[in-house]
Design a protein around this motif. Structure first.
Motif, short mmCIF file in Angstrom:
data_model
loop_
_atom_site.label_atom_id
_atom_site.label_comp_id
_atom_site.label_asym_id
_atom_site.label_seq_id
_atom_site.Cartn_x
_atom_site.Cartn_y
_atom_site.Cartn_z
N LEU A 13 -27.85 1.14 -30.75
CA LEU A 13 -28.29 0.89 -29.38
C LEU A 13 -27.95 -0.54 -28.95
N VAL A 14 -28.04 -1.48 -29.90
CA VAL A 14 -27.63 -2.86 -29.60
C VAL A 14 -26.14 -2.88 -29.28
N ALA A 15 -25.35 -2.16 -30.08
CA ALA A 15 -23.91 -2.10 -29.84
C ALA A 15 -23.61 -1.46 -28.49
N ALA A 16 -24.34 -0.40 -28.14
CA ALA A 16 -24.14 0.28 -26.86
C ALA A 16 -24.44 -0.66 -25.70
N VAL A 30 -36.72 -7.58 -30.45
CA VAL A 30 -38.11 -7.59 -30.90
C VAL A 30 -38.38 -6.41 -31.84
N ALA A 31 -37.81 -5.24 -31.51
CA ALA A 31 -38.08 -4.03 -32.29
C ALA A 31 -37.21 -3.91 -33.53
N LEU A 32 -36.09 -4.64 -33.56
CA LEU A 32 -35.11 -4.48 -34.65
C LEU A 32 -35.69 -4.70 -36.04
N GLY A 63 -32.71 -8.01 -20.47
CA GLY A 63 -34.06 -7.49 -20.73
C GLY A 63 -34.01 -6.41 -21.80
N ALA A 64 -32.97 -5.58 -21.76
CA ALA A 64 -32.84 -4.51 -22.74
C ALA A 64 -32.63 -5.06 -24.14
N ILE A 65 -31.74 -6.03 -24.27
CA ILE A 65 -31.45 -6.61 -25.58
C ILE A 65 -32.67 -7.36 -26.12
N ALA A 66 -33.43 -7.99 -25.23
CA ALA A 66 -34.64 -8.69 -25.67
C ALA A 66 -35.62 -7.72 -26.33
N PRO A 114 -30.24 10.23 -36.75
CA PRO A 114 -31.60 9.67 -36.85
C PRO A 114 -31.72 8.59 -37.92
N HIS A 115 -30.72 8.50 -38.79
CA HIS A 115 -30.72 7.51 -39.87
C HIS A 115 -30.20 6.16 -39.40
N ALA A 116 -29.69 6.09 -38.18
CA ALA A 116 -28.92 4.92 -37.75
C ALA A 116 -29.78 3.72 -37.37
N GLY A 117 -31.03 3.94 -37.01
CA GLY A 117 -31.88 2.82 -36.58
C GLY A 117 -31.49 2.35 -35.19
N LEU A 118 -31.76 1.09 -34.89
CA LEU A 118 -31.55 0.57 -33.55
C LEU A 118 -30.23 -0.18 -33.36
#
Length: 223
Positions: free
Chosen positions: A180-183, A48-50, A41-44, A173-177
Motif C-alpha cells: 500500500l505504501v508502494a501504491a 504510523v501503522a507500519l 495524509g495517506a502516507i502518514a 493477505p501475507h503482504a502487510g502494508l
C-alpha cells in the motif's frame, strides 16, 4: 456482528467520508493537486501503522500495488472532481454502483458465480443509472448539461475505482502494508509528473490543504 461485516461497514463509512472531504477540497483547488497532496495524509497513516503490521510481500504483490496506485491516482482525482461539480446526490450513487459492479464482472470471468440475490442487486444497480441521469434540470440550480457532465465524470470514476479494488484484492493477505505504501508512492509520483508537465504547482491553496490531508488519511484508513 461478524467481524468481517463490521470491518466492511467501517471501511465503507471511511471511504464515503474520504470522498466527501476530497470533494470539498476540490471545490477549493484543482482536483489533481488535491489528490496529490492527500497522499501525504495517506502516507502518514501508513507510516504510523507500519510497525504494527508484518508481512512478506512478493514481486507479484508489488506489481499489483503499482497497478492499484495508477488506478488510485486517476480514480481519486475523478471522484473529487465529480463531487466538486455536484450534485453529490448524483455523483455518489453512480460511482459507487459502477465501482462495485466492476469487481463482480471480473470475478464472473474468473470463474465465480454470483447467487440469485447478487444478480438481482447487479440488475437493480444498473437499472438505477438511467434513472439517476433523468434528474430534474433545475435540481440544485444545475443545468442539464452540468448534470450530464457530472454523470460522465462520476461514471469514469466508478469504472477506474472498480479496477482499483480488483488490483488491491490481488495483493495477498501475507503482504502487510508495504504494498500500500508502494501504491500510494506510485500514485503521488504520477500525479506530480502530470502537474509539473502542466506547469502547475504541487502545493494546493491554503483553504484546500487541511481537507486534502483529511481525505488521504480517511482513504488509507478505509483500505
Amino acid at each position: 456482528m461478524n467481524f468481517s461485516i463490521a470491518g466492511a461497514v467501517c471501511s465503507s463509512v471511511l471511504f464515503g467520508a474520504a470522498d466527501l472531504v476530497g470533494g470539498l477540497a476540490a471545490r477549493r483547488d484543482r482536483a489533481m493537486r488535491v489528490t496529490f497532496f492527500s497522499g501525504l495524509g495517506a502516507i502518514a497513516v501508513l507510516l504510523v501503522a507500519l510497525p504494527f503490521s508484518h508481512g512478506t510481500p512478493t514481486q507479484s504483490d508489488y506489481l499489483w500495488a503499482l497497478a492499484a496506485g495508477v488506478c488510485g491516482a486517476a480514480g481519486a482525482t475523478l471522484i473529487y472532481k465529480s463531487f466538486a461539480l455536484g450534485p453529490v446526490s448524483l455523483a455518489s450513487p453512480v460511482l459507487c454502483t459502477l465501482g462495485l459492479i466492476v469487481p463482480v464482472v471480473v470475478g464472473l470471468f474468473s470463474g465465480e458465480r454470483p447467487s440469485l440475490a447478487q444478480w438481482l442487486g447487479i440488475a437493480v444497480g444498473l437499472g438505477a443509472l438511467p434513472l439517476l441521469s433523468l434528474a430534474n434540470e433545475g435540481s440544485a440550480g444545475h443545468t442539464r448539461a452540468h448534470l450530464m457532465k457530472t454523470l460522465y465524470v462520476a461514471s469514469l470514476a466508478g469504472l477506474v475505482v472498480g479496477w482499483f479494488l480488483v488490483c488491491v484484492a490481488r495483493i495477498g493477505p501475507h503482504a502487510g502494508l508495504l504494498p500500500l505504501v508502494a501504491a500510494r508512492a506510485a500514485a503521488m509520483a504520477i500525479l506530480a509528473l502530470l502537474l509539473i508537465a502542466g506547469r502547475h504547482s504541487l502545493m494546493p491553496a491554503r483553504a484546500a490543504r487541511g481537507w486534502s490531508l483529511g481525505a488521504g488519511a480517511r482513504l488509507t484508513s478505509a483500505e
